[in-house]
Design a protein around this motif. Structure first.
Motif, mmCIF file in Angstrom:
data_model
loop_
_atom_site.group_PDB
_atom_site.id
_atom_site.type_symbol
_atom_site.label_atom_id
_atom_site.label_comp_id
_atom_site.label_asym_id
_atom_site.label_seq_id
_atom_site.Cartn_x
_atom_site.Cartn_y
_atom_site.Cartn_z
ATOM 1 N N PRO A 1 37.437 65.374 -2.034
ATOM 2 C CA PRO A 1 36.275 66.138 -1.561
ATOM 3 C C PRO A 1 36.286 67.544 -2.139
ATOM 4 N N ASP A 2 35.140 68.176 -2.125
ATOM 5 C CA ASP A 2 34.997 69.521 -2.672
ATOM 6 C C ASP A 2 35.742 70.506 -1.784
ATOM 7 N N ILE A 3 36.866 71.023 -2.290
ATOM 8 C CA ILE A 3 37.698 71.892 -1.458
ATOM 9 C C ILE A 3 37.011 73.209 -1.145
ATOM 10 N N LEU A 4 36.130 73.671 -2.021
ATOM 11 C CA LEU A 4 35.409 74.907 -1.729
ATOM 12 C C LEU A 4 34.480 74.714 -0.533
ATOM 13 N N THR A 5 33.847 73.550 -0.459
ATOM 14 C CA THR A 5 32.990 73.242 0.687
ATOM 15 C C THR A 5 33.809 73.189 1.969
ATOM 16 N N ILE A 6 35.010 72.619 1.872
ATOM 17 C CA ILE A 6 35.883 72.524 3.042
ATOM 18 C C ILE A 6 36.185 73.913 3.594
ATOM 19 N N PHE A 7 36.554 74.850 2.711
ATOM 20 C CA PHE A 7 36.952 76.162 3.185
ATOM 21 C C PHE A 7 35.750 76.999 3.628
ATOM 22 N N VAL A 8 34.597 76.833 2.984
ATOM 23 C CA VAL A 8 33.388 77.503 3.460
ATOM 24 C C VAL A 8 33.037 77.014 4.856
ATOM 25 N N ASN A 9 33.149 75.709 5.058
ATOM 26 C CA ASN A 9 32.874 75.128 6.363
ATOM 27 C C ASN A 9 33.835 75.661 7.416
ATOM 28 N N ARG A 10 35.106 75.778 7.039
ATOM 29 C CA ARG A 10 36.112 76.279 7.973
ATOM 30 C C ARG A 10 35.830 77.729 8.355
ATOM 31 N N ILE A 11 35.539 78.563 7.363
ATOM 32 C CA ILE A 11 35.249 79.974 7.633
ATOM 33 C C ILE A 11 33.999 80.103 8.498
ATOM 34 N N TRP A 12 32.983 79.309 8.182
ATOM 35 C CA TRP A 12 31.735 79.331 8.947
ATOM 36 C C TRP A 12 31.988 78.974 10.412
ATOM 37 N N SER A 13 32.771 77.914 10.620
ATOM 38 C CA SER A 13 33.023 77.465 11.986
ATOM 39 C C SER A 13 33.881 78.462 12.758
ATOM 40 N N GLN A 14 34.826 79.121 12.080
ATOM 41 C CA GLN A 14 35.682 80.084 12.759
ATOM 42 C C GLN A 14 34.920 81.357 13.101
ATOM 43 N N CYS A 15 34.062 81.792 12.203
ATOM 44 C CA CYS A 15 33.346 83.040 12.421
ATOM 45 C C CYS A 15 32.199 82.899 13.428
ATOM 46 N N LEU A 16 31.502 81.774 13.342
ATOM 47 C CA LEU A 16 30.308 81.610 14.160
ATOM 48 C C LEU A 16 30.499 80.619 15.305
ATOM 49 N N GLY A 17 31.650 79.955 15.330
ATOM 50 C CA GLY A 17 31.900 78.995 16.389
ATOM 51 C C GLY A 17 31.107 77.719 16.234
#
Length: 256
Positions: free
Chosen positions: A234-250
């Protein structure tokens, strides 16, 4: 010739292989004596099975949870006929056994003594925490393997033992460790800043420091590029963007 004399005549690589065989034996015994699996371990087994059976259809939920390398390698082993349980176990058993190699080289460099490297390898073979994580179906076993390589290459680069080559490999392994656990981001930042600084301050060798920093980043970027080209990864950049998004915005996003 006494037994001690015979041991001294064994080449270093033979002693290291013997330690690795002992480490594997300790881990196999631990697996046999602790047959219960953790809740998280069961989750990784189930996802690896889903990923193997469903392919990309299993990825959206995964992109909202964990870095993919552990499950990716386990899934790859399933193509040769292993079950999800055996594949996830084999990945960490292999990583835990091979872990002795970077430990040996790091110890040898730090103490300028092969025997010190072997003693540290022997300690790693039986250290309860490392044995435990090598036998559980979790990401930590593979993470420790790459993290120790990061430390090993960092030390060799700082000690001016082929600094550019070791800086490159340090960056590459830092990315691989990041694909096991998010905590490896600390390693990536520390090495990216600490490596040039450690080379610069003793002799004010700013050119070598800049080169080491550049080569470290180059190794990390190459690692990202190669990982993104792996089939089925899977696209690892998408994974980390998703993780940052979920951590910052819940919240989380669904990239698929």
């Amino acid at each position: 010739m006494t037994f001690h004399d015979r041991i001294r005549t064994v080449p270093t690589w033979g002693k290291l292989l013997s330690l690795m065989a002992g480490a594997l034996a300790v881990r196999l015994f631990y697996c046999w004596s602790h047959p219960m699996e953790t809740r998280d371990g069961i989750g990784y087994i189930q996802f690896t099975q889903r990923w193997f059976e469903e392919g990309t259809a299993a990825l959206p939920a995964f992109l909202q949870t964990q870095p993919p390398l552990f499950c990716y390698l386990s899934r790859a082993l399933m193509f040769i006929g292993l079950s999800a349980e055996a594949a996830t176990q084999l990945v960490n058993l292999s990583a835990g056994t091979l872990l002795l190699i970077p430990v040996y080289f790091a110890g040898k460099l730090l103490f300028n003594d092969k025997r010190a490297g072997l003693w540290l390898g022997a300690l790693s073979a039986v250290m309860p925490t490392l044995v435990k994580y090598s036998c559980e179906r979790l990401r930590e076993g593979l993470y420790f393997f790459f993290a120790f390589w990061v430390i090993c290459f960092w030390l060799h680069a700082v000690k001016q033992s082929r600094p550019m080559q070791n800086a490159f490999l340090c960056g590459l392994c830092a990315v691989l460790s990041l694909l096991c656990r998010y905590e490896a981001l600390e390693l990536l930042v520390f090495c990216g800043i600490g490596l040039p600084a450690a080379i610069f301050f003793p002799d004010r060798a700013w050119k070598n420091a800049l080169k080491a920093g550049f080569v470290f980043v180059l190794g990390a970027l190459l690692g990202v590029a190669v990982i993104r080209l792996l089939p089925g990864m899977p696209d690892i950049l998408t994974i980390f963007v998703n993780r940052i998004w979920s951590q910052c915005l819940g919240t989380s996003i669904n990239p698929v």
